[in-house]
Scaffold this motif. Sequence first.
Motif, PDB file in Angstrom:
ATOM      1  N   LEU A  31       0.832  -1.201   0.000  1.00 38.92           N
ATOM      2  CA  LEU A  31       0.000   0.000   0.000  1.00 38.92           C
ATOM      3  C   LEU A  31       0.857   1.238   0.000  1.00 38.92           C
ATOM      4  O   LEU A  31       2.057   1.190   0.282  1.00 38.92           O
ATOM      5  CB  LEU A  31      -0.944   0.021   1.204  1.00 38.92           C
ATOM      6  N   GLU A  32       0.220   2.377  -0.335  1.00 43.98           N
ATOM      7  CA  GLU A  32       0.829   3.690  -0.161  1.00 43.98           C
ATOM      8  C   GLU A  32       0.466   4.176   1.244  1.00 43.98           C
ATOM      9  O   GLU A  32      -0.658   3.989   1.707  1.00 43.98           O
ATOM     10  CB  GLU A  32       0.285   4.680  -1.191  1.00 43.98           C
ATOM     11  N   PHE A  33       1.434   4.811   1.917  1.00 42.28           N
ATOM     12  CA  PHE A  33       1.149   5.313   3.260  1.00 42.28           C
ATOM     13  C   PHE A  33       1.852   6.648   3.458  1.00 42.28           C
ATOM     14  O   PHE A  33       2.713   7.056   2.669  1.00 42.28           O
ATOM     15  CB  PHE A  33       1.585   4.304   4.327  1.00 42.28           C
ATOM     16  N   ARG A  34       1.465   7.338   4.510  1.00 41.31           N
ATOM     17  CA  ARG A  34       2.099   8.620   4.825  1.00 41.31           C
ATOM     18  C   ARG A  34       2.366   8.699   6.322  1.00 41.31           C
ATOM     19  O   ARG A  34       1.783   7.955   7.112  1.00 41.31           O
ATOM     20  CB  ARG A  34       1.236   9.805   4.379  1.00 41.31           C
ATOM     21  N   LEU A  35       3.252   9.610   6.682  1.00 42.38           N
ATOM     22  CA  LEU A  35       3.536   9.889   8.079  1.00 42.38           C
ATOM     23  C   LEU A  35       2.902  11.219   8.466  1.00 42.38           C
ATOM     24  O   LEU A  35       3.020  12.208   7.736  1.00 42.38           O
ATOM     25  CB  LEU A  35       5.046   9.962   8.335  1.00 42.38           C
TER      26      LEU A  35
END
Length: 373
Positions: A31-35
Amino acid sequence: MGPFKHLAMTCSLFLASVPLAVGQTFSSDRLEFRLETVAAGLAYPWSLAFLPDGSALVTERAGRLRMIRDGALEADAISGLPELVVSGQGGLLDVLLHPAFADNRTLFLSYAHRTGSGMTTRVAKATLQQDRLENVEVIFEALPRSGSTRHFAGRMAFDSSGYLYVAVGDRGEMDRAQDTADDAGGVHRMTVNGEPAPGNPGLNNSRINDTFYTWGNRNIQGMTVHPDTGDIWTHEHGPRGGDEINILRAGTNYGWPEITYGIDYSGLPITLDTRKEGMAQPLHYWDPSIAPSGMAFYTGSLIPEWQGDLFVGALKLRKLVRLRITDDIVREEEDLLTDFGERIRDVRMGPDGALWLLTDASNGKVHRLVPAQ
């Protein structure tokens, strides 16, 4: 209602109250994720604990216990901490809530302590009242002390029976890890009052200190409970190579320094042996070293693609490692945040379904890892 169910109900509170500084997006195999940055300006944050009311406690190795409340880091530190020393790798280390914290407000701190005889790892329990610790009591002290400022370990966990596990490093004096009359270089299992837990291997053996659960451990800085089996999982620093993941079993010798997959910092061998009878093999090891710190299984619903995976922070190689493990065999290993450029000190499963990370720096930060969409 038990404390862990209460914690799970705080998910919506966290999502609603944390003011987020949205960072860059990252790619992974699944998946794509962010912080999202929750807090900054922390002096080498080391550990994170979520309270039932939706706030969180953060330890700073520099010797402060901080509160994130209503989505913001409070300016004033929690007062009433036990006497501790900040030196080398030592300082304020882990914070762990009593399993019945919602009822008794009791927590546990591990930290470095110094006297004229040297330094050691201590554990104290205390009651959190508003923004102050009260009824502070030292329940464990690893002996003997030494002049070393290295390898305090300090990670802690509770098992399903309510017994406390405390890791103590070899203090940079490797042979101590094979001496079971010396508290260094192993994991200690005890009651909440610091008494040896029933069934400890040393209770009927005068050659083994009575709080010991395992030994032959170099410097454990990751400890977590398997969500299905209830086993205590750890990881520990090797020297140059030989960082290990282990499942703790009572009375087990994990081999350091008699066996290792690493070499000395000088480049010379510590031992020629990677296996010996009566010493456990790691479930997984890294060579070269990643300098692991922080460890958590993903058990939330926010990122179903990672359900059940184990996450390990890395200090030296500045990344987050995802491991998919079945039948105690690593089936997948993926490096995340390799472009982030930060030393990951702690990894925690949050009650909001996000993974929470601490970065090890003089301007350390608290981050939430969430799906990009």
